[in-house]
Motif scaffolding. Structure first.
Motif, mmCIF file in Angstrom:
data_model
loop_
_atom_site.group_PDB
_atom_site.id
_atom_site.type_symbol
_atom_site.label_atom_id
_atom_site.label_comp_id
_atom_site.label_asym_id
_atom_site.label_seq_id
_atom_site.Cartn_x
_atom_site.Cartn_y
_atom_site.Cartn_z
ATOM 1 N N ASP A 251 0.818 -1.206 0.000
ATOM 2 C CA ASP A 251 0.000 0.000 0.000
ATOM 3 C C ASP A 251 0.857 1.263 0.000
ATOM 4 O O ASP A 251 0.453 2.287 -0.541
ATOM 5 N N THR A 252 2.048 1.199 0.571
ATOM 6 C CA THR A 252 2.988 2.328 0.484
ATOM 7 C C THR A 252 3.363 2.550 -0.983
ATOM 8 O O THR A 252 3.437 3.695 -1.446
ATOM 9 N N ASP A 253 3.570 1.460 -1.717
ATOM 10 C CA ASP A 253 3.823 1.574 -3.158
ATOM 11 C C ASP A 253 2.647 2.248 -3.858
ATOM 12 O O ASP A 253 2.830 3.124 -4.704
ATOM 13 N N HIS A 254 1.435 1.819 -3.518
ATOM 14 C CA HIS A 254 0.240 2.397 -4.129
ATOM 15 C C HIS A 254 0.190 3.900 -3.899
ATOM 16 O O HIS A 254 -0.037 4.680 -4.839
ATOM 17 N N THR A 255 0.434 4.320 -2.673
ATOM 18 C CA THR A 255 0.383 5.739 -2.321
ATOM 19 C C THR A 255 1.469 6.519 -3.061
ATOM 20 O O THR A 255 1.229 7.628 -3.544
ATOM 21 N N LYS A 256 2.649 5.930 -3.178
ATOM 22 C CA LYS A 256 3.749 6.598 -3.881
ATOM 23 C C LYS A 256 3.383 6.835 -5.345
ATOM 24 O O LYS A 256 3.605 7.922 -5.883
ATOM 25 N N VAL A 257 2.808 5.830 -5.995
ATOM 26 C CA VAL A 257 2.444 5.971 -7.409
ATOM 27 C C VAL A 257 1.302 6.983 -7.572
ATOM 28 O O VAL A 257 1.307 7.777 -8.509
ATOM 29 N N GLU A 258 0.349 6.975 -6.641
ATOM 30 C CA GLU A 258 -0.724 7.975 -6.684
ATOM 31 C C GLU A 258 -0.137 9.381 -6.636
ATOM 32 O O GLU A 258 -0.559 10.280 -7.374
ATOM 33 N N GLN A 259 0.854 9.586 -5.769
ATOM 34 C CA GLN A 259 1.503 10.905 -5.656
ATOM 35 C C GLN A 259 2.284 11.239 -6.922
ATOM 36 O O GLN A 259 2.267 12.391 -7.377
ATOM 37 N N LEU A 260 2.950 10.263 -7.505
ATOM 38 C CA LEU A 260 3.680 10.508 -8.754
ATOM 39 C C LEU A 260 2.730 10.926 -9.875
ATOM 40 O O LEU A 260 3.043 11.830 -10.652
ATOM 41 N N ALA B 21 7.171 10.112 -15.653
ATOM 42 C CA ALA B 21 6.539 8.964 -16.334
ATOM 43 C C ALA B 21 7.444 7.736 -16.265
ATOM 44 O O ALA B 21 6.967 6.618 -16.020
ATOM 45 N N ARG B 22 8.749 7.929 -16.454
ATOM 46 C CA ARG B 22 9.697 6.805 -16.348
ATOM 47 C C ARG B 22 9.684 6.213 -14.934
ATOM 48 O O ARG B 22 9.716 4.993 -14.761
ATOM 49 N N THR B 23 9.641 7.089 -13.937
ATOM 50 C CA THR B 23 9.606 6.629 -12.545
ATOM 51 C C THR B 23 8.321 5.862 -12.272
ATOM 52 O O THR B 23 8.348 4.797 -11.634
ATOM 53 N N ILE B 24 7.197 6.368 -12.755
ATOM 54 C CA ILE B 24 5.917 5.673 -12.593
ATOM 55 C C ILE B 24 6.003 4.280 -13.219
ATOM 56 O O ILE B 24 5.611 3.282 -12.605
ATOM 57 N N CYS B 25 6.515 4.213 -14.426
ATOM 58 C CA CYS B 25 6.626 2.924 -15.125
ATOM 59 C C CYS B 25 7.505 1.948 -14.358
ATOM 60 O O CYS B 25 7.167 0.762 -14.218
ATOM 61 N N GLN B 26 8.636 2.425 -13.838
ATOM 62 C CA GLN B 26 9.533 1.555 -13.065
ATOM 63 C C GLN B 26 8.845 1.078 -11.791
ATOM 64 O O GLN B 26 8.895 -0.116 -11.458
ATOM 65 N N GLU B 27 8.206 1.984 -11.085
ATOM 66 C CA GLU B 27 7.525 1.616 -9.836
ATOM 67 C C GLU B 27 6.440 0.571 -10.099
ATOM 68 O O GLU B 27 6.314 -0.397 -9.358
ATOM 69 N N LEU B 28 5.644 0.782 -11.150
ATOM 70 C CA LEU B 28 4.571 -0.156 -11.461
ATOM 71 C C LEU B 28 5.115 -1.522 -11.871
ATOM 72 O O LEU B 28 4.570 -2.557 -11.484
ATOM 73 N N THR B 29 6.183 -1.519 -12.636
ATOM 74 C CA THR B 29 6.784 -2.769 -13.107
ATOM 75 C C THR B 29 7.310 -3.594 -11.932
ATOM 76 O O THR B 29 7.041 -4.794 -11.827
ATOM 77 N N VAL B 30 8.039 -2.950 -11.050
ATOM 78 C CA VAL B 30 8.604 -3.648 -9.891
ATOM 79 C C VAL B 30 7.486 -4.105 -8.952
ATOM 80 O O VAL B 30 7.492 -5.238 -8.470
ATOM 81 N N HIS B 31 6.515 -3.230 -8.717
ATOM 82 C CA HIS B 31 5.397 -3.566 -7.830
ATOM 83 C C HIS B 31 4.652 -4.803 -8.344
ATOM 84 O O HIS B 31 4.387 -5.736 -7.584
ATOM 85 N N GLU C 69 6.992 3.362 -22.610
ATOM 86 C CA GLU C 69 8.441 3.191 -22.740
ATOM 87 C C GLU C 69 8.877 3.226 -24.199
ATOM 88 O O GLU C 69 9.966 3.703 -24.519
ATOM 89 N N ALA C 70 8.036 2.740 -25.099
ATOM 90 C CA ALA C 70 8.389 2.688 -26.521
ATOM 91 C C ALA C 70 8.236 4.042 -27.207
ATOM 92 O O ALA C 70 9.080 4.433 -28.021
ATOM 93 N N SER C 71 7.171 4.763 -26.890
ATOM 94 C CA SER C 71 6.894 5.988 -27.650
ATOM 95 C C SER C 71 6.804 7.252 -26.813
ATOM 96 O O SER C 71 6.542 8.324 -27.350
ATOM 97 N N GLY C 72 7.010 7.128 -25.513
ATOM 98 C CA GLY C 72 6.949 8.291 -24.644
ATOM 99 C C GLY C 72 5.540 8.512 -24.121
ATOM 100 O O GLY C 72 4.569 8.040 -24.692
#
Length: 144
Positions: free
Chosen positions: A11-20, A35-45, A85-88
């Motif tokens: 849930d800490t991950d969820h809150t972090k992504v919501e803030q991003l 956007a890159r950070t959001i993608c990385q966070e979601l991928t790892v999560h 990631e492919a097209s921005g």
């Protein structure tokens, strides 16, 4: 700092992504980076949930339908992340991603996490340790 149990960590991950996502809207020239950070966070999560939390939840609860539904939602998010990631990032795609993530998070909080807390034999503290270790491994910088 005390180790978080599995639900608190996820849930800490969820809150972090919501803030991003909230930061992305007004980020100007930093949108690409956020956007890159959001993608990385979601991928790892998604990866740590699918490798560790979902199998333990499935084994303890026998709720295949809930886990399969959550995994399907991850697949949808994963496809959007690959597009970004492919097209921005575009505002349209980021909004679609945000809405999909919000729906998934709301369902997890309301249904899966509630059921996990009520399930005997599901050691959320131990799962939290495993999730934290795997997340640290995945987030560590990799040599080029």
């Amino acid at each position: 700092m005390a180790q978080q149990d599995a639900i608190a960590l996820l849930d800490t991950d969820h809150t972090k992504v919501e803030q991003l996502f909230a930061n992305y809207k007004n980020a100007g020239d930093k949108q690409q980076q956020i956007a890159r950070t959001i993608c990385q966070e979601l991928t790892v999560h998604a990866q740590i949930e699918e490798e560790i939390f979902y199998p333990a939840f499935r084994k303890a609860t026998g709720d295949d339908e809930m886990v399969d539904h959550a995994t399907d939602e991850h697949d949808e998010v994963r496809q959007m992340v690959q597009q970004i990631e492919a097209s921005g990032p575009t505002d349209e795609l980021m909004t679609e991603l945000q809405e999909s993530v919000k729906e998934h998070v709301d369902e997890e909080r309301r249904e899966m996490f509630d059921k996990a807390r009520r399930t005997p034999g599901l050691d959320l503290a131990e799962l939290g340790e495993k999730l934290a270790a795997r997340k640290a491994e995945l987030m560590a910088p990799h040599p080029a």
